[in-house]
Design an enzyme around this catalytic site. Structure first.
Site, PDB file in Angstrom:
ATOM      1  NE  ARG A  66      -7.815  11.296   5.077  1.00  0.00           N
ATOM      2  CZ  ARG A  66      -8.244  10.657   6.174  1.00  0.00           C
ATOM      3  NH1 ARG A  66      -7.437   9.851   6.840  1.00  0.00           N
ATOM      4  NH2 ARG A  66      -9.460  10.855   6.620  1.00  0.00           N
ATOM      5  CG  HIS A  67      -3.852   9.025   1.047  1.00  0.00           C
ATOM      6  ND1 HIS A  67      -4.668   8.292   0.238  1.00  0.00           N
ATOM      7  CD2 HIS A  67      -4.103   8.602   2.323  1.00  0.00           C
ATOM      8  CE1 HIS A  67      -5.358   7.446   0.976  1.00  0.00           C
ATOM      9  NE2 HIS A  67      -5.067   7.615   2.255  1.00  0.00           N
ATOM     10  CG  HIS A 113      -5.560  -1.999   9.236  1.00  0.00           C
ATOM     11  ND1 HIS A 113      -5.099  -1.328  10.336  1.00  0.00           N
ATOM     12  CD2 HIS A 113      -6.167  -1.067   8.464  1.00  0.00           C
ATOM     13  CE1 HIS A 113      -5.426  -0.063  10.245  1.00  0.00           C
ATOM     14  NE2 HIS A 113      -6.079   0.142   9.111  1.00  0.00           N
ATOM     15  N   GLY A 114      -2.064  -3.025   9.999  1.00  0.00           N
ATOM     16  CA  GLY A 114      -1.224  -3.050  11.189  1.00  0.00           C
ATOM     17  C   GLY A 114      -0.115  -4.088  11.145  1.00  0.00           C
ATOM     18  CB  THR A 144      -5.602   4.393   9.119  1.00  0.00           C
ATOM     19  OG1 THR A 144      -5.540   3.336   8.161  1.00  0.00           O
ATOM     20  CG2 THR A 144      -5.608   3.790  10.507  1.00  0.00           C
ATOM     21  CB  THR A 145      -9.438   1.511   7.066  1.00  0.00           C
ATOM     22  OG1 THR A 145      -8.988   2.089   5.847  1.00  0.00           O
ATOM     23  CG2 THR A 145     -10.791   0.863   6.866  1.00  0.00           C
ATOM     24  CD  GLU A 191      -7.108  -6.397   3.146  1.00  0.00           C
ATOM     25  OE1 GLU A 191      -7.222  -6.169   1.923  1.00  0.00           O
ATOM     26  OE2 GLU A 191      -6.490  -5.648   3.929  1.00  0.00           O
ATOM     27  CG  ASN A 240      -1.858   1.160   1.264  1.00  0.00           C
ATOM     28  OD1 ASN A 240      -1.449   2.295   1.017  1.00  0.00           O
ATOM     29  ND2 ASN A 240      -3.111   0.917   1.569  1.00  0.00           N
ATOM     30  CD  GLU A 256      -6.894  -0.289   1.271  1.00  0.00           C
ATOM     31  OE1 GLU A 256      -7.179   0.767   1.872  1.00  0.00           O
ATOM     32  OE2 GLU A 256      -5.969  -1.027   1.596  1.00  0.00           O
ATOM     33  CG  ASP A 276      -3.177   4.683   0.430  1.00  0.00           C
ATOM     34  OD1 ASP A 276      -3.176   4.581  -0.816  1.00  0.00           O
ATOM     35  OD2 ASP A 276      -4.048   4.184   1.160  1.00  0.00           O
ATOM     36  CG  HIS A 277       1.823   6.041   4.809  1.00  0.00           C
ATOM     37  ND1 HIS A 277       0.486   6.274   5.008  1.00  0.00           N
ATOM     38  CD2 HIS A 277       2.258   5.427   5.938  1.00  0.00           C
ATOM     39  CE1 HIS A 277       0.129   5.833   6.192  1.00  0.00           C
ATOM     40  NE2 HIS A 277       1.184   5.307   6.788  1.00  0.00           N
ATOM     41  CG  HIS A 326      -8.417   4.043   0.790  1.00  0.00           C
ATOM     42  ND1 HIS A 326      -8.626   3.897   2.144  1.00  0.00           N
ATOM     43  CD2 HIS A 326      -9.636   4.353   0.269  1.00  0.00           C
ATOM     44  CE1 HIS A 326      -9.900   4.104   2.421  1.00  0.00           C
ATOM     45  NE2 HIS A 326     -10.534   4.397   1.298  1.00  0.00           N
ATOM     46  NE  ARG A 359      -9.589   8.330   3.815  1.00  0.00           N
ATOM     47  CZ  ARG A 359      -9.729   7.485   4.831  1.00  0.00           C
ATOM     48  NH1 ARG A 359      -8.914   6.479   4.961  1.00  0.00           N
ATOM     49  NH2 ARG A 359     -10.680   7.644   5.713  1.00  0.00           N
ATOM     50  N   GLY A 401       1.023  -1.469   4.367  1.00  0.00           N
ATOM     51  CA  GLY A 401       1.398  -0.121   3.983  1.00  0.00           C
ATOM     52  C   GLY A 401       2.363   0.531   4.952  1.00  0.00           C
ATOM     53  CG  HIS A 402       2.485   2.909   9.270  1.00  0.00           C
ATOM     54  ND1 HIS A 402       2.374   4.273   9.215  1.00  0.00           N
ATOM     55  CD2 HIS A 402       3.332   2.642  10.294  1.00  0.00           C
ATOM     56  CE1 HIS A 402       3.115   4.805  10.175  1.00  0.00           C
ATOM     57  NE2 HIS A 402       3.695   3.848  10.838  1.00  0.00           N
TER      58      HIS A 402
HETATM   59  N1  PXP Z   1      -5.885  -3.252   4.246  1.00  0.00           N
HETATM   60  C1  PXP Z   1      -6.829  -2.285   4.296  1.00  0.00           C
HETATM   61  C2  PXP Z   1      -8.213  -2.642   3.886  1.00  0.00           C
HETATM   62  C3  PXP Z   1      -6.523  -0.973   4.699  1.00  0.00           C
HETATM   63  O1  PXP Z   1      -7.470  -0.033   4.737  1.00  0.00           O
HETATM   64  C4  PXP Z   1      -5.177  -0.664   5.026  1.00  0.00           C
HETATM   65  C5  PXP Z   1      -4.806   0.738   5.392  1.00  0.00           C
HETATM   66  O2  PXP Z   1      -4.947   1.557   4.283  1.00  0.00           O
HETATM   67  C6  PXP Z   1      -4.231  -1.698   4.950  1.00  0.00           C
HETATM   68  C7  PXP Z   1      -4.607  -2.978   4.580  1.00  0.00           C
HETATM   69  C8  PXP Z   1      -2.781  -1.449   5.281  1.00  0.00           C
HETATM   70  O3  PXP Z   1      -2.680  -1.157   6.633  1.00  0.00           O
HETATM   71  P1  PXP Z   1      -1.261  -0.670   7.215  1.00  0.00           P
HETATM   72  O4  PXP Z   1      -0.977   0.647   6.595  1.00  0.00           O
HETATM   73  O5  PXP Z   1      -1.511  -0.603   8.693  1.00  0.00           O
HETATM   74  O6  PXP Z   1      -0.262  -1.718   6.832  1.00  0.00           O
END
Ligand code: PXP
Length: 237
Positions: free
Chosen positions: A49-50, A191-192, A100-101, A151, A7, A70, A9-10, A43, A45, A213-214
């Protein structure tokens, strides 16, 4: 073996901080692919925002790996998705005030709308994935309304303290993963996830795709995107 969706986005968040043209997420996608990314996730949005509309368009033309969009079930975004035709779309909930989501999509509460969006995406040739909490009723409903993939939201697992609490969340995810596969849906998670917590998730039976992503972009600031992706790929094979 799970595939890795990166991901980016950042990268666009940094660019939007100055509303300039760098860093370009399109370049980041290419660097991630060089490191072995199997997919690129963005994503779009509602508040832009990004990621911007232009980014999605150019990525659609340039990404050689799978492009995963996304998106919320908002009409404007659904129309953009059906026009742009990424290989995959992941439906997520979206609130303007969130960082974030937060939490999975509630397919029980939004059943008719989600079913309609899934159908429209599939008619446009897009694989439809739903981002869900590891909740048996949500997964059952996702299967009923014809989604292709789920997911699983790994946020609670990622937040849990190492030890018994994290093990409990891992058990919940394993049970949910089993249900996803038994329903005939393709299994994704995200996520995370970080370099420290990803391994047990990558090893869940039937796991085919992780979206991260992050963690990767945070490391990329220090080592570069290609190397950060390479290091994550090593952990999930
Ligand atoms: N999956 C989904 C559906 C998300 O919304 C996100 C955050 O955009 C991620 C995965 C990635 O999460 P992270 O940035 O915490 O790795």
């Amino acid at each position: 073996m799970a595939e890795l969706g990166v991901n980016i986005d950042h990268v666009a968040t940094v660019r939007q901080a100055r509303k300039t043209n760098e860093p370009d997420p399109v370049w980041a996608a290419a660097a991630a692919e060089l490191g072995g990314a199997d997919g690129i996730t963005v994503h779009l949005r509602e508040d832009r925002r990004h990621i911007q509309d232009r980014d999605l368009q150019v990525l659609r033309e340039t990404v050689a790996a799978k492009l995963n969009l996304e998106m919320a079930c908002e009409e404007e975004i659904v129309q953009i998705a059906c026009r742009t035709r990424p290989q995959q779309a992941t439906l997520v909930p979206e609130r303007r005030e969130e960082v974030t989501t937060e939490g999975g999509l509630d397919v029980l509460a939004r059943r008719d709308r989600v079913a309609e969006v899934v159908r429209r995406l599939q008619e446009a040739g897009i694989v439809a994935s739903l981002f869900l909490d590891p909740d048996p009723r949500q997964i059952e409903t996702a299967a009923d309304l014809g989604a292709d993939a789920v997911e699983l939201h790994t946020g609670q697992y990622a937040l849990a303290s190492p030890g018994a609490a994290r093990q409990r969340e891992l058990d919940v995810l394993r049970a949910a993963a089993k249900q996803v596969c038994q329903c005939g849906l393709v299994l994704h998670a995200g996520h995370g996830l970080t370099y420290h917590n990803v391994r047990p998730i990558a090893r869940i039976d039937g796991m085919t795709e992780l979206n991260i992503g992050h963690g990767i972009i945070a490391r990329a600031i220090l080592v570069g995107i290609t190397e950060a992706v390479r290091e994550m790929k090593r952990l999930i094979v």
